[in-house]
Scaffold this motif. Structure first.
Motif, PDB file in Angstrom:
ATOM      1  N   ALA A 284       0.828  -1.205   0.000  1.00 35.82           N
ATOM      2  CA  ALA A 284       0.000   0.000   0.000  1.00 35.82           C
ATOM      3  C   ALA A 284       0.863   1.257   0.000  1.00 35.82           C
ATOM      4  CB  ALA A 284      -0.900  -0.015   1.236  1.00 35.82           C
ATOM      5  N   PRO A 285       0.329   2.338  -0.599  1.00 26.29           N
ATOM      6  CA  PRO A 285       1.079   3.588  -0.555  1.00 26.29           C
ATOM      7  C   PRO A 285       1.414   3.960   0.882  1.00 26.29           C
ATOM      8  CG  PRO A 285      -0.780   3.784  -2.043  1.00 26.29           C
ATOM      9  CD  PRO A 285      -0.916   2.463  -1.331  1.00 26.29           C
ATOM     10  N   VAL A 286       2.665   4.300   1.125  1.00 20.64           N
ATOM     11  CA  VAL A 286       3.123   4.648   2.463  1.00 20.64           C
ATOM     12  C   VAL A 286       2.443   5.946   2.880  1.00 20.64           C
ATOM     13  CG1 VAL A 286       5.132   5.228   3.851  1.00 20.64           C
ATOM     14  CG2 VAL A 286       5.319   3.529   2.043  1.00 20.64           C
ATOM     15  N   ALA A 287       1.924   5.971   4.090  1.00 24.83           N
ATOM     16  CA  ALA A 287       1.142   7.110   4.551  1.00 24.83           C
ATOM     17  C   ALA A 287       1.944   8.022   5.479  1.00 24.83           C
ATOM     18  CB  ALA A 287      -0.128   6.623   5.240  1.00 24.83           C
TER      19      ALA A 287
ATOM     20  N   LYS B  18      -7.079 -16.629 -18.225  1.00 24.83           N
ATOM     21  CA  LYS B  18      -5.725 -16.378 -17.728  1.00 24.83           C
ATOM     22  C   LYS B  18      -5.663 -14.922 -17.300  1.00 24.83           C
ATOM     23  CE  LYS B  18      -3.007 -19.693 -20.325  1.00 24.83           C
ATOM     24  NZ  LYS B  18      -1.872 -19.858 -21.223  1.00 24.83           N
ATOM     25  N   MET B  19      -5.332 -14.724 -16.040  1.00 23.56           N
ATOM     26  CA  MET B  19      -5.279 -13.387 -15.495  1.00 23.56           C
ATOM     27  C   MET B  19      -3.875 -13.143 -14.956  1.00 23.56           C
ATOM     28  SD  MET B  19      -8.012 -11.785 -12.764  1.00 23.56           S
ATOM     29  CE  MET B  19      -9.359 -12.705 -13.473  1.00 23.56           C
ATOM     30  N   VAL B  20      -3.054 -12.461 -15.733  1.00 26.53           N
ATOM     31  CA  VAL B  20      -1.707 -12.122 -15.287  1.00 26.53           C
ATOM     32  C   VAL B  20      -1.770 -10.701 -14.738  1.00 26.53           C
ATOM     33  CG1 VAL B  20       0.704 -11.856 -15.962  1.00 26.53           C
ATOM     34  CG2 VAL B  20      -0.711 -13.622 -17.037  1.00 26.53           C
ATOM     35  N   VAL B  21      -1.878 -10.609 -13.422  1.00 24.96           N
ATOM     36  CA  VAL B  21      -2.058  -9.313 -12.769  1.00 24.96           C
ATOM     37  C   VAL B  21      -0.704  -8.819 -12.268  1.00 24.96           C
ATOM     38  CG1 VAL B  21      -3.232  -8.070 -10.920  1.00 24.96           C
ATOM     39  CG2 VAL B  21      -4.406  -9.926 -12.120  1.00 24.96           C
ATOM     40  N   PRO B  22      -0.284  -7.646 -12.716  1.00 24.19           N
ATOM     41  CA  PRO B  22       1.003  -7.104 -12.281  1.00 24.19           C
ATOM     42  C   PRO B  22       0.905  -6.490 -10.888  1.00 24.19           C
ATOM     43  CG  PRO B  22      -0.090  -5.532 -13.702  1.00 24.19           C
ATOM     44  CD  PRO B  22      -0.958  -6.771 -13.663  1.00 24.19           C
ATOM     45  N   ASP B  23       2.028  -6.062 -10.362  1.00 17.89           N
ATOM     46  CA  ASP B  23       2.080  -5.314  -9.117  1.00 17.89           C
ATOM     47  C   ASP B  23       1.399  -3.969  -9.379  1.00 17.89           C
ATOM     48  OD1 ASP B  23       2.728  -3.794  -6.881  1.00 17.89           O
ATOM     49  OD2 ASP B  23       4.859  -4.303  -6.922  1.00 17.89           O
ATOM     50  N   LEU B  24       0.331  -3.677  -8.663  1.00 17.91           N
ATOM     51  CA  LEU B  24      -0.429  -2.450  -8.878  1.00 17.91           C
ATOM     52  C   LEU B  24      -0.133  -1.371  -7.845  1.00 17.91           C
ATOM     53  CD1 LEU B  24      -3.851  -4.046  -9.839  1.00 17.91           C
ATOM     54  CD2 LEU B  24      -2.147  -3.025 -11.366  1.00 17.91           C
ATOM     55  N   ALA B  25       0.859  -1.607  -7.000  1.00 15.35           N
ATOM     56  CA  ALA B  25       1.214  -0.640  -5.971  1.00 15.35           C
ATOM     57  C   ALA B  25       1.810   0.611  -6.595  1.00 15.35           C
ATOM     58  CB  ALA B  25       2.181  -1.255  -4.982  1.00 15.35           C
ATOM     59  N   TRP B  26       1.649   1.718  -5.913  1.00 11.78           N
ATOM     60  CA  TRP B  26       2.249   2.987  -6.328  1.00 11.78           C
ATOM     61  C   TRP B  26       2.518   3.792  -5.076  1.00 11.78           C
ATOM     62  CZ3 TRP B  26      -0.410   7.575  -5.285  1.00 11.78           C
ATOM     63  CH2 TRP B  26      -1.754   7.421  -4.902  1.00 11.78           C
ATOM     64  N   SER B  27       3.335   4.789  -5.207  1.00 12.05           N
ATOM     65  CA  SER B  27       3.645   5.645  -4.074  1.00 12.05           C
ATOM     66  C   SER B  27       3.578   7.104  -4.505  1.00 12.05           C
ATOM     67  CB  SER B  27       5.039   5.330  -3.533  1.00 12.05           C
ATOM     68  OG  SER B  27       6.018   5.732  -4.463  1.00 12.05           O
TER      69      SER B  27
END
Length: 181
Positions: free
Chosen positions: A3-6, A167-176
């Motif tokens: 998760a985005p760092v708060a 087929k579901m290739v889900v990438p890393d969706l995290a962001w900051s």
């Protein structure tokens, strides 16, 4: 990355800090900015994203960060964050009707599991052609304040039970915040 760092100064897409308050850049208010973001992402025009709005490529997904802020963010900034969230939601509902829920509490797909891993507590989606617009809110369980918001543009099969991707290739969706600052 999760998760985005708060921690640190808050940030809002297409807004700038004036005398301690976040205000929309240019003449457009938060609802107009939100409507333009949705219009551009749907490809219904040749418009560009408003200044101060970034699209992050994540494999088959795009992540459009909308807001980020630590728990101690001012009431005024929280109100602006909520305006931007409400604006995107309103634009999507106007075009596509009531949003549907992505079950992040009990993930049933790789996409929902990735959202949960990234600290998303709420995700609503709307079909737009072969894509889905997914409005996500990061943060601890309510009544904790949200720490971040984003709009994802993902293949429709990642969220639709009727058109589920085999087929579901889900990438890393995290962001900051650093990804958009």
């Amino acid at each position: 990355m999760t998760a985005p760092v708060a921690s640190g100064a808050p940030w809002l897409a297409a807004h700038h800090l004036v005398d301690g308050e976040y205000r929309p850049s240019g003449d457009a208010g938060s609802f107009a900015v939100a409507d333009r973001i949705v219009e551009v992402l749907e490809g219904s025009s040749d418009l560009r994203l408003p200044q101060g709005v970034t699209a992050l490529a994540r494999g088959a997904a795009q992540v459009i960060p909308l807001a980020w802020g630590p728990a101690d963010t001012s009431t005024e900034t929280r109100a602006r964050m909520n305006e931007l969230w409400s604006g995107v939601r309103t634009a999507c509902e106007f075009r596509h009707g009531t949003g549907l829920d992505v079950p992040v509490d009990a993930p049933d797909t790789a996409y929902a599991a990735e959202l949960a891993r990234c600290g998303v507590r709420r995700a609503d989606w709307w079909a737009s052609g072969e894509s889905a617009l997914v409005l996500v809110v990061h943060g601890g369980p309510l009544p904790s304040p949200s720490t971040a918001m984003a709009l994802h543009v993902v293949p429709l099969g990642w969220v639709s039970e009727l058109r589920r991707s085999k087929k579901m290739v889900v990438p890393d969706l995290a962001w900051s915040r650093e990804d958009v600052a």
